[in-house]
Design an enzyme around this catalytic site. Structure first.
Site: not given
Ligand code: ZN
Length: 142
Positions: A47, A49, A77, A80
């Protein structure tokens, strides 16, 4: 956030959901950038991040990102959000809310859970319409 939006556009070009992130140092200097690379790398943890946090830590030579700010186009999410707590960033700034999977105020609020030993400041809604529009356009085009 404009820089994060530019990063997100790179993700979309590779077929990844357009999410982009940047990490700023304590003085506001740009430490690292990242965008969603799940499809590009086949890595479920890639992801925006996580990619940006890893690069920021590599740039600083330390896992602890005290005083740093992570800016991301979409609400983090749970994975993260956990990584943001672990990295000890001072601040998390995001654009679009994620009502289905957000863990920074929407569905959960992992980053501000009082049971955890570190709680970054959260600022949301920055360029929210631009961030949402980028995601909407991506899914509409698919
Ligand atoms: Zn994430």
């Amino acid at each position: 956030m404009r820089h994060a939006l530019d990063e997100a556009a790179h993700a979309a070009r590779a077929g990844d959901v357009p999410v982009g992130a940047v990490v700023l140092g304590p003085g506001g200097d740009l430490l690292a950038t990242g965008h969603n690379e799940r499809e590009a790398t086949g890595d479920p943890t890639a992801h925006a991040e996580i990619v940006a946090l890893r690069r920021a830590s590599a740039a600083l030579g330390a896992w602890r990102l005290a005083g740093c700010t992570l800016v991301v186009t979409l609400e983090p999410c749970t994975m993260c959000a956990g990584a943001l707590v672990q990295s000890r960033v001072a601040r998390v700034v995001y654009g679009a809310r994620d009502e289905k999977a957000g863990a920074a105020g929407s569905l959960w609020d992992v980053v501000r859970d009082r049971r955890l030993n570190h709680r970054p400041e959260v600022i949301h809604g920055v360029l929210e319409e631009d961030c949402s529009a980028q995601l909407t356009a991506f899914f509409r085009d698919r």
